[in-house]
Scaffold this active site. Structure first.
Site, PDB file in Angstrom:
ATOM      1  N   GLU A 130       4.319   7.926  -1.065  1.00 56.76           N
ATOM      2  CA  GLU A 130       5.130   7.843  -2.284  1.00 56.76           C
ATOM      3  C   GLU A 130       6.365   8.736  -2.266  1.00 56.76           C
ATOM      4  OE1 GLU A 130       2.538   8.552  -5.628  1.00 56.76           O
ATOM      5  OE2 GLU A 130       1.242   6.874  -5.134  1.00 56.76           O
ATOM      6  N   GLU A 145      -3.642   2.695  -2.595  1.00 59.49           N
ATOM      7  CA  GLU A 145      -4.153   3.385  -3.788  1.00 59.49           C
ATOM      8  C   GLU A 145      -4.184   2.393  -4.942  1.00 59.49           C
ATOM      9  OE1 GLU A 145      -2.231   7.014  -5.088  1.00 59.49           O
ATOM     10  OE2 GLU A 145      -2.062   7.741  -3.023  1.00 59.49           O
TER      11      GLU A 145
HETATM   12  O1  IFM Z   1      -3.193  11.557  -7.514  1.00 64.20           O
HETATM   13  C1  IFM Z   1      -2.088  10.750  -7.251  1.00 64.20           C
HETATM   14  C2  IFM Z   1      -1.857  10.635  -5.765  1.00 64.20           C
HETATM   15  O2  IFM Z   1      -1.701  11.882  -5.171  1.00 64.20           O
HETATM   16  C3  IFM Z   1      -0.627   9.830  -5.484  1.00 64.20           C
HETATM   17  N1  IFM Z   1      -0.657   8.573  -6.197  1.00 64.20           N
HETATM   18  C4  IFM Z   1      -0.991   8.584  -7.586  1.00 64.20           C
HETATM   19  C5  IFM Z   1      -2.273   9.369  -7.822  1.00 64.20           C
HETATM   20  C6  IFM Z   1      -2.614   9.385  -9.320  1.00 64.20           C
HETATM   21  O3  IFM Z   1      -1.595   9.991 -10.037  1.00 64.20           O
END
Ligand code: IFM
Length: 446
Positions: A167, A354
């Site tokens: 990200e 994710e």
């Molecule tokens: O916890 C985070 C992760 O580190 C990166 N993506 C989003 C998740 C939730 O906010």
């Protein structure tokens, strides 16, 4: 609508975590300080002053955590490698004990039949590099490529696929533009050289990994952007936000060019950061898979006050997570279709690296998480039926963990962690996910 979870044979079921959010042991075995150690120690930065100093103590408890993963039936586990554990000052001498930890972790995962999927950078930059300008300094990209070579020389014989960055949008905007994450800089749009240097780091590291015969992914947090109304002003604002959040981090890698950010007043060379040849360095290695982190869509309106050319608008009449994020699962399907429209043949296979939600600790059983995951898997099955090549799903997260500026207050785990005792307790969503994985495998082994 296709059958529930009608996902392809070989679909990879996983769970994800990140080093600073779970490892703890921040001063152990020669690990150097990261920007998050320094930022979280500063009063007022993180809710209730929480830090990742202990987190889930995964550094010591990883065998127990892997046993829980094995019982879940995971095919893959996405974790991140802490750069300051391997290179305490970011460049220079290697810390053998740091590399040895990941060596043990990888071997233990393989013994459990779980494929490791490491991310090389999930926001915990060595503080020594930040002291030299962090991602605002172009040299950091070259240090990252050197670090990638060191790590993959050690683990590449057992780990076939790697994620370079997690990200870069969130790290740039929260860390360098708004200052709500480490390193806490408040440069607004002048933070964008940090975005370019991360993308350059990705490109340089991707070449290093490909030279070693390894597969490369990049995990972007993408969001479908919708205008609040059909007015021209809202439409223009939504386009500007889409360019900043999504296209800035995907176009250079897949198309070899940056999107037009002139509506934001950003110069084409991102404030002098882009040098001739950089876009080739970013795109030429290619991407073997796009990692997609998906949480929610974003609704944008024209600004009501001077400043940035967009306003964020809540999406009413849908459920919201404990974090306050709107739950719109079909937005994932729409996003996948729009990626295909935008990138066509250059879009590589997608892995959901994710997806998940925070649920209040007192919600028992954690039905909202089951509903969230279930509906998003339906969206993936629908996108698959429409021809999108989706290879796997890594839920965020295996364990309740350190949720950055929210400290330990947002619980994203399939496994409850009592942060006072480190007791792990699988939640109802753990059992549900275990049964789902087993059912999918049973159906596809026939
Ligand atoms: O916890 C985070 C992760 O580190 C990166 N993506 C989003 C998740 C939730 O906010």
């Amino acid at each position: 609508m296709p059958d529930r979870y009608d996902l392809p044979t070989g679909f990879r079921w996983g769970a994800a975590t990140a080093a600073y959010q779970i490892e703890g042991a921040v001063t152990e075995d020669g690990r150097g300080p990261s920007v998050w150690d320094v930022f979280a120690a500063r009063p007022g930065t993180v809710r209730d002053g929480h830090t990742g100093a202990v987190a889930c103590d995964h550094y010591h408890r990883y065998p127990e955590d892997i046993a829980l993963m094995k019982n879940l039936g995971l095919d893959g586990y996405r974790f991140s490698i802490a750069w300051p554990r391997v290179l305490p000052t970011g460049s220079g001498p290697v810390n053998p004990a740091g590399l040895a930890f990941y060596d043990r972790l990888v071997d233990a995962l393989l013994d459990a039949g779980i494929t490791p999927l490491p991310t090389l950078f999930h926001w915990d930059l060595p503080q020594a590099l930040e002291d030299g300008g962090g991602w605002l300094n172009r040299d950091t990209a070259h240090h990252f490529a050197d670090y990638a070579a060191i790590v993959t020389d050690r683990l590449g014989d057992r780990v076939p696929a790697w994620i370079t960055l997690n990200e870069p949008f969130v790290h740039t905007v929260f860390g360098y533009a708004l200052g709500t994450h480490a390193p806490g800089r408040t440069l607004m749009l002048e933070a964008l050289p940090a975005a370019h240097h991360q993308l350059l780091a990705h490109g340089l590291a991707a070449s290093v990994l490909h030279d070693r015969g390894l597969e490369v992914m990049l995990s972007n947090n993408l969001t479908p952007v919708e205008p609040a109304t059909s007015s021209d002003a809202d439409l223009a604002a939504a386009q500007a936000y889409d360019a900043l959040h999504n296209r800035l981090f995907t176009d250079p890698v897949l198309l070899g060019r940056y999107p037009d950010l002139s509506a934001l007043g950003v110069p084409d060379d991102l404030y002098g950061a882009i040098h001739p040849g950089d876009t080739d360095l970013i795109a030429a290695p290619g991407l073997d898979g796009l990692g997609l982190n998906f949480y929610n869509p974003t609704r944008i309106a024209a600004p009501t006050e001077p400043g940035l050319p967009f306003d964020f608008v809540d999406i009413p009449d849908v459920p919201h997570t404990a974090f306050g994020w709107p739950v719109v699962p079909d937005a994932l399907r729409q996003l996948l279709l729009s990626l295909r429209d935008t990138y066509g043949k250059t879009l590589p296979p997608i892995t959901i690296t994710e997806n998940g939600c925070s649920v209040t600790e007192s919600t028992t059983p954690d039905q909202p998480r089951i509903d969230f995951m279930s509906a998003h898997l339906d969206a993936l099955a629908a996108a698959t039926a429409e021809g999108i090549d989706i290879r796997g799903y890594y839920t965020w997260s295996l364990l309740d963990n350190y949720e950055w500026a929210e400290g330990y207050h947002q619980r994203f785990g399939l496994i409850h962690v009592d942060f006072a005792t480190q007791q792990r307790t699988p939640k109802a969503s753990y059992t549900w996910y275990r049964d789902l994985i087993a059912a999918h495998k049973a159906r596809h082994s026939k």
